[in-house]
Design a protein around this motif. Structure first.
Motif: not given
Length: 949
Positions: A173-179, A197-202
């Motif tokens: 739930s706190n993930l911003r960057h999934l690379h 809901s906090r994801l910025l970069h996929l």
């Protein structure tokens, strides 16, 4: 004290220390065991981890191990970060990593580690950064990683990971960057990922993903980058709901076997980069205009038809528009390149090759920075279109290059490059030689296609994030790689005020931690970055700097020592008490007073004040009386018993530099008297205090007025009068003082203004006497001295040769003139005022940088003042005017000004019948007796500088 009692106290003291050392807190034993297991599962050919078999991880500085600063409730220290970046490690990851239950950062980037990712990592609930990219890891992603609810960044890119994306990742739930790019991950993208809901970069590009694009991605409220290139969503359409991703900056779906039409993306206000190339998209291109932030639009290699929409015109940031290899028809609108107002250094590539375009709507006259490619279109056979042939031949994009910022005028052999020193390319101090930190850095998904227009913005972004000045960063090189990604090599230099010419260990660790902890603020334009290497060479090598640990061992040692000291103090209180009683009569001699007891100052005409008088004048140095602070100490406004208002400069306690400046100013100012020099009223030298008492200058410093701090502004006439007043004061130092004096620290903050805005030069703590006669009776025209002064005002020749002359003061005053003209600071964001004004003057843009706050002015007067200022700041001292020439030229400019007689009636009549030298000399002799300062009287405040050689 009886000897038995003394021996008993000493014995008790040592016992206490031993007990404290024995009870010293250490790392949690389970974590120690885990780290040893981690070490045993790795191959370490470079022996980076050889110290992991010795001592305690948190106390013995194990490389790469960073611990919390305090002991936990369980009585142990705990590992906080594990940074093993780029250590040439191989082997496998141990499941024992899961025992580091308070770990926040786990970093194994850019090694050669193979095997599977241990599912036990999912036990580390505190983990925030999980960085395993750039290895040879294989197997599938463990479902247990979905338990890491505090994780903000997960980077497994550039490995050999296979299998599906776990649905459990929806719990991050706190993930911003999934690379996870550049792996072999397969299957459908789980729609459940929309719960992040906090994801910025996929970033899932370059995998084996299949199925359809989930429309649920459009539910991600903060998504800025969606990069899915080179997967196989065979037969899938781009959901129309992707046009609702209001925060999207980059959409890259290149080579994904997509079909259907392009959705309307015009509602995405910040969309900069769209790449939908190499698919099977069909139908017309949406006619609605894209965001004005658009830099890249690539729709090439599809089955698009219809005409080129007008919405592609007038996009001010556009760098690349590629519609090649489609079936577009109709005309080519010249507005694609005619309506763009290019930002500096910008280029635009318009690639329309291999379509069915037949005519040009408008003039075929693109500017030089536009590359137009029309080959393979019917228009290339249209003889009625002039000059069409040059746009129908094969063209290649020119290479991007960095602006050349190397200072070729610096001495070739003066910088010891063999120890990794080099000249700082854009240093405010010319030819400043220092050792840089060398950093490999890559932008993983930038939203630009051409980098040079954004170099300044990028440098500002990095240096502000690192809390450095602009000149401290140099982009050594950059190149585009497959992705596209932008690899670059950075050099970070110490500031010019750093006399060591390299960063200390604390600063190295601070900068490294910002990079490895991803503490840079978010920027969608440049996208996510990755640290490739952080190289420590020369003075930063392991033989010079301590290991990269967090310094916890020092903290523990300090805690132990403090505890031991506390024990010792409590036990030896009796000893201290008895000694104090015996030596009570001598105690005062051990106070701060020992500093001033070495100084005997009795100077006629300068009043010696008592400490009590100073305290009464300032209401016991109340903070409300404080009016400034400098390197010497604090400055207070004081009211003496005779109601005279004074400024009291109080030295910092125990300051050796302050002591030297204290003596220098008294020796000088007691003998130097001029209406444009600040007058010394007296001094205080008792009770260990050193204070200088000056006439009070109610209008503060010239810097305050230039910067707008006073909230009032100086018109051009006032600025000229202040410039003339300062020049007169310095001319007096150079020609009337006996011997002459070189000020050495002329700057806007050392020019004070009285109630009538009369300029008075202040702060003589760094001043030097001009040289005396040599053995042959000649007078040398320079003083050899260690460089002192303020960056931005320093004479480049003095900096390089250590030869101080009267022309060094001319240079510094010239910088002040440029400040008066422009309102700029000498150094700001890596820009040097002398260079900036020179460039503006040479390009005919001088009036564009004149300070608008000074109102109207005669242009011919400005031009003469600019010429004088730039001549004063010439790199070569012999091309600078003398201070007498400066004064005469300022008087000439003043005589050209309207209403000069009214503004300057106190000086105009004097100069109408006499030369300045005569009148200045006359005035000074009339008002003040002649005086002499001998070389032996002047104590110079110089501190040895550590050379980089």
């Amino acid at each position: 004290m009886p000897k038995p009692m003394m021996y008993g106290c000493i014995f008790t003291f040592y016992c206490c220390c031993l007990a404290l050392l024995a009870a010293a807190q250490v790392t949690d034993p389970s974590e120690v065991s885990a780290l040893r297991d981690v070490r045993s599962s790795l191959d370490d050919p470079m022996k980076h981890l050889q110290n992991w078999s010795r001592g305690d991880p948190c106390v013995s500085n194990w490389p790469g191990v960073f611990c919390y600063d305090t002991v936990d409730l369980d009585g142990y220290l705990h590992v906080r970060d594990l940074h093993l970046l780029n250590m040439n490690l191989s082997g496998s990851l141990s499941p024992a990593l899961g025992k580091l239950t308070l770990l926040q950062i786990l970093d194994f980037m850019w090694n050669q580690i193979s095997g599977e990712i241990p599912k036990e990592i999912g036990n580390i609930a505190s983990l925030k950064l999980l960085l395993l990219n750039g290895n040879s890891l294989s197997g599938s992603l463990p479902d247990e990683l979905g338990n890491l609810s505090n994780l903000t960044r997960l980077q497994f890119d550039e490995n050999n990971i296979s299998g599906p994306l776990p649905k459990s990742f929806a719990n991050l739930s706190n993930l911003r960057h999934l690379h996870l790019n550049n792996n072999s991950i397969s299957g459908q993208i789980p729609p459940e990922l929309s719960n992040m809901s906090r994801l910025l970069h996929l970033l899932l590009d370059n995998n084996n993903l299949s199925g359809s694009l989930p429309r649920e991605i459009s539910y991600l409220p903060k998504l800025a980058i969606l990069q899915l290139d080179n997967n196989n969503f065979d037969g899938s359409e781009i959901p129309a709901t992707y046009g609702n991703l209001s925060t999207l900056s980059k959409l890259s779906l290149r080579n994904c076997s997509l079909v259907g039409q392009i959705p309307d993306l015009s509602r995405i206000q910040n969309l900069s980069y769209v790449d939908l190339s190499r698919n099977r998209l069909s139908g017309p291109i949406p006619s609605n205009k894209l965001s004005e932030n658009a830099t890249t639009i690539n729709l090439s290699n599809n089955n698009l038809n219809g005409s080129i929409p007008s919405g592609f015109s007038d996009l001010p940031s556009l760098q690349k528009l590629s519609l090649a290899n489609n079936t577009l028809t109709g005309s080519i609108p010249a507005s694609l390149w005619q309506n763009i107002t290019f930002i500096p250094n910008a280029k635009l590539t318009v690639d329309l090759q291999n379509n069915l375009l037949s005519t040009i709507a408008g003039q075929l006259n693109p500017p030089e920075n536009v590359t137009l490619r029309l080959g393979g279109n019917p228009v290339c056979s249209n003889a009625n279109v002039p000059n069409i042939a040059q746009f129908c031949i094969s063209q290649t994009q020119g290479d991007e290059q960095l602006p050349n910022s190397t200072n070729s005028t610096c001495p070739v052999y003066s910088c010891p490059t063999d120890n990794n020193y080099e000249y700082v390319p854009v240093s405010p101090v010319p030819c400043f030689c220092a050792a840089p930190l060398r950093i490999g850095y890559r932008l993983k998904s930038p939203s630009v296609s051409y980098f040079p227009p954004y170099i300044d913005l990028f440098e500002t972004y990095l240096t502000s994030s690192l809390k450095l000045e602009r000149y401290q960063l140099s982009i050594d090189s950059f190149s585009w790689e497959v992705g596209p990604r932008l690899r670059m090599y950075l050099k970070i230099f110490p500031p010019v005020s750093n006399q060591l010419h390299y960063f200390n260990a604390t600063e190295v660790q601070r900068i490294r931690r910002i990079y490895t902890s991803w503490d840079f603020p978010r920027t969608d334009l440049f996208g996510p970055y990755e640290l490739l290497n952080f190289t420590l060479l020369g003075p930063y090598s392991s033989s010079v700097l301590p290991t990269q640990n967090s310094g916890i061992s020092k903290g523990i040692i300090v805690a132990i020592v403090l505890a031991a000291v506390a024990c010792a103090v409590s036990i030896s209180a009796l000893i201290t008490f008895l000694i104090i009683r015996r030596s009570k009569g001598n105690q005062n001699s051990l106070s701060r007073k020992h500093l001033s007891s070495k100084i005997s100052i009795k100077i006629e005409g300068v009043k010696a004040f008592t400490f009590r008088q100073m305290a009464q004048a300032t209401n016991n140095f109340n903070s409300s009386s404080k009016v400034g602070q400098g390197g010497y100490g604090k400055v207070y406004k004081g009211i003496l018993s005779d109601h005279a208002v004074v400024a009291i400069k109080r030295a910092e306690e125990g300051s050796l530099q302050g002591q030297r400046e204290f003596l220098t100013e008294i020796k000088l100012l007691s003998r130097l008297h001029h209406r444009n020099l600040v007058s010394l009223v007296g001094y205080c030298d008792e009770e260990g205090e050193q204070m200088l008492v000056y006439e009070f200058m109610p209008n503060g410093t010239l810097r305050d007025w230039i910067s707008g701090k006073t909230k009032e502004y100086l018109n051009f006439g006032m600025r000229l009068r202040i410039a003339l007043g300062a020049a007169k004061g310095i001319l007096y130092l150079h020609t009337e003082a006996n011997p002459p004096v070189y000020h050495r620290d002329i700057k806007a903050s050392n020019i004070l203004l009285d109630s009538k805005l009369t300029a008075k030069v202040a702060d003589f703590g760094l001043s030097r006497l001009a040289p005396l006669l040599d053995e042959e009776g000649a007078v040398p025209h320079h003083v050899s001295t260690i460089v002192k002064g303020t960056p931005g005002y320093l004479d480049p020749e003095y900096f390089l040769t250590h030869k101080l002359t009267d022309k060094s003061d001319v240079y510094s005053l010239g910088v002040v003139f440029l400040e008066l003209l422009t309102g700029m600071q000498p150094i700001s964001h890596g820009k040097n005022i002398v260079r900036e004004v020179n460039m503006a003057n040479q390009s005919g843009m001088m009036f564009s940088i004149i300070d608008s706050k000074m109102g109207s002015y005669p242009s011919e007067c400005i031009e003469k003042f600019v010429t004088l200022a730039l001549m004063s700041c010439d790199d070569k001292p012999d091309r600078r005017p003398s201070m007498l020439d400066v004064v005469r030229e300022l008087e000439s400019i003043l005589r050209m000004m309207p209403e000069t007689d009214a503004l300057f009636s106190d000086t105009a009549s004097m100069y109408s019948s006499k030369s300045f030298a005569e009148s200045s000399s006359y005035a000074s002799r009339e008002r003040y007796p002649s005086s002499t300062v001998s070389g032996s009287d002047l104590i110079s405040g110089v501190v040895p500088t550590i050379s980089p050689r």
